[in-house]
Write a protein that holds these residues in place. Structure first.
Motif, PDB file in Angstrom:
ATOM      1  N   UNK A 136       0.806  -1.211   0.000  1.00  0.00           N
ATOM      2  CA  UNK A 136       0.000   0.000   0.000  1.00  0.00           C
ATOM      3  C   UNK A 136       0.836   1.256   0.000  1.00  0.00           C
ATOM      4  N   UNK A 137       0.151   2.378   0.014  1.00  0.00           N
ATOM      5  CA  UNK A 137       0.864   3.644   0.002  1.00  0.00           C
ATOM      6  C   UNK A 137      -0.098   4.808  -0.002  1.00  0.00           C
ATOM      7  N   UNK A 138       0.469   5.998  -0.145  1.00  0.00           N
ATOM      8  CA  UNK A 138      -0.336   7.215  -0.108  1.00  0.00           C
ATOM      9  C   UNK A 138       0.079   8.145  -1.238  1.00  0.00           C
ATOM     10  N   UNK A 139      -0.914   8.559  -2.027  1.00  0.00           N
ATOM     11  CA  UNK A 139      -0.701   9.566  -3.060  1.00  0.00           C
ATOM     12  C   UNK A 139      -1.329  10.871  -2.582  1.00  0.00           C
ATOM     13  N   UNK A 140      -0.537  11.910  -2.562  1.00  0.00           N
ATOM     14  CA  UNK A 140      -1.016  13.243  -2.184  1.00  0.00           C
ATOM     15  C   UNK A 140      -0.835  14.146  -3.389  1.00  0.00           C
ATOM     16  N   UNK A 141      -1.922  14.687  -3.888  1.00  0.00           N
ATOM     17  CA  UNK A 141      -1.868  15.532  -5.072  1.00  0.00           C
ATOM     18  C   UNK A 141      -2.226  16.962  -4.696  1.00  0.00           C
ATOM     19  N   UNK A 142      -1.367  17.873  -5.091  1.00  0.00           N
ATOM     20  CA  UNK A 142      -1.601  19.281  -4.780  1.00  0.00           C
ATOM     21  C   UNK A 142      -2.443  19.887  -5.894  1.00  0.00           C
ATOM     22  N   UNK A 143      -3.692  20.164  -5.590  1.00  0.00           N
ATOM     23  CA  UNK A 143      -4.596  20.799  -6.533  1.00  0.00           C
ATOM     24  C   UNK A 143      -4.678  22.274  -6.172  1.00  0.00           C
ATOM     25  N   UNK A 144      -5.860  22.811  -6.015  1.00  0.00           N
ATOM     26  CA  UNK A 144      -6.055  24.223  -5.721  1.00  0.00           C
ATOM     27  C   UNK A 144      -7.522  24.462  -5.432  1.00  0.00           C
ATOM     28  N   UNK A 181      -3.984   4.822  -0.763  1.00  0.00           N
ATOM     29  CA  UNK A 181      -4.855   5.960  -0.498  1.00  0.00           C
ATOM     30  C   UNK A 181      -4.522   7.106  -1.446  1.00  0.00           C
ATOM     31  N   UNK A 182      -5.523   7.902  -1.764  1.00  0.00           N
ATOM     32  CA  UNK A 182      -5.325   9.023  -2.675  1.00  0.00           C
ATOM     33  C   UNK A 182      -6.131  10.215  -2.200  1.00  0.00           C
ATOM     34  N   UNK A 183      -5.447  11.295  -1.905  1.00  0.00           N
ATOM     35  CA  UNK A 183      -6.094  12.497  -1.394  1.00  0.00           C
ATOM     36  C   UNK A 183      -5.514  13.741  -2.058  1.00  0.00           C
ATOM     37  N   UNK A 184      -6.230  14.831  -1.915  1.00  0.00           N
ATOM     38  CA  UNK A 184      -5.852  16.084  -2.547  1.00  0.00           C
ATOM     39  C   UNK A 184      -5.731  17.187  -1.500  1.00  0.00           C
ATOM     40  N   UNK A 185      -4.725  18.021  -1.655  1.00  0.00           N
ATOM     41  CA  UNK A 185      -4.618  19.255  -0.879  1.00  0.00           C
ATOM     42  C   UNK A 185      -4.989  20.396  -1.813  1.00  0.00           C
ATOM     43  N   UNK A 186      -5.890  21.252  -1.363  1.00  0.00           N
ATOM     44  CA  UNK A 186      -6.332  22.398  -2.161  1.00  0.00           C
ATOM     45  C   UNK A 186      -5.865  23.690  -1.504  1.00  0.00           C
ATOM     46  N   UNK A 187      -4.719  24.216  -1.926  1.00  0.00           N
ATOM     47  CA  UNK A 187      -4.249  25.477  -1.355  1.00  0.00           C
ATOM     48  C   UNK A 187      -5.018  26.670  -1.900  1.00  0.00           C
ATOM     49  N   UNK A 188      -5.040  27.723  -1.093  1.00  0.00           N
ATOM     50  CA  UNK A 188      -5.411  29.031  -1.599  1.00  0.00           C
ATOM     51  C   UNK A 188      -4.142  29.681  -2.114  1.00  0.00           C
TER      52      UNK A 188
END
Length: 254
Positions: A136-144, A181-188
């Protein structure tokens, strides 16, 4: 310390801005870091800094829109450290901040999607099989937040960032059974080289527009995004997948 001990993490855009801050923090927390960037000089400086501070990291030249570059990057991670546990898709480019659809240059549109969207797809495509091999593992994608609402970066940029959110959710559903796991960070708005255009005289009104929409009254720093990515990369978030973590100073609360 040690929140990522034993993990191997590939971080794109590690030569500057948010990616560089993630690389520093992940290494500090025990991860072995593979930093990828086209800016080889800047990337190597970050890797050298990490090593000087006792961390373990290597640099790979990476054009995230190139399948061949991604194959090499993932192969290098496995050959060097034996596995891949974490992928942070950070690298990207900004388009015209105020780009309406009818005025958008088609070539600029293609560039934004090729880098901002395809790049994260390719990273995920090549990293997922290695994650599965290791349980397993973790994917973190930086969106917006520009992928969640309009008026936060231009039409092409917003389309690419919205695409990242949809892609991440599909990965979460498709590979949950494999403990990926796959999640997104949405920065301002974050103070990075990419957002430096807002500091020009021509963009003074745009900068004030974004500040007025931010309840905390100021832009964020790269470390704010690094800590969000750290949480999602670590086992502290082991029951979190397919979601977005918004880090925007309160813009989306308006």
């Amino acid at each position: 310390m040690g929140r990522l001990s034993g993990k191997v993490a590939i971080i794109t855009g590690a030569g500057s801005g948010m990616g560089a801050e993630q690389a520093r923090l992940f290494a500090k927390e025990g991860a072995k870091v593979i930093g990828g960037d086209m800016n080889v000089e800047g990337l190597q400086a970050i890797i050298n800094e990490i090593k000087a501070n006792g961390g373990d990291a290597i640099a790979v030249k990476l054009n995230i829109s190139s399948p061949a570059d991604w194959e090499i990057a993932v192969k290098t991670a496995v050959e060097t450290y034996g596995k891949v546990n974490v992928l942070v898709n950070t690298a990207g480019v900004a388009g015209p901040f105020i780009a309406k659809a009818a005025d958008h240059d088609p070539d600029e549109w293609d560039k934004l999607l090729a880098i901002n969207l395809k790049g994260a797809f390719l990273g995920s495509k090549y990293a997922i099989p290695e994650m599965i091999k290791d349980g397993g593992g973790s994917i973190v994608t930086i969106s917006s937040i520009g992928g969640l609402v309009g008026g936060q970066g231009g039409t092409g940029y917003g389309a690419a960032k919205a695409g990242l959110i949809g892609m991440s959710k599909n990965i979460a559903v498709d590979y949950g059974k494999d403990n990926v796991r796959s999640n997104v960070v949405c920065p301002g708005q974050i103070r990075t080289p990419m957002s430096a255009v807002l500091e020009t005289e021509d963009m003074k009104a745009a900068k004030q527009y974004y500040l007025n929409k931010t309840p905390l009254g100021h832009f964020g720093d790269p470390i704010d995004i690094a800590y969000a990515a750290l949480f999602l990369a670590s086992d502290e978030s082991k029951f979190i997948t397919g979601t977005e973590l918004i880090v925007d100073g309160g813009v989306m609360a308006n």
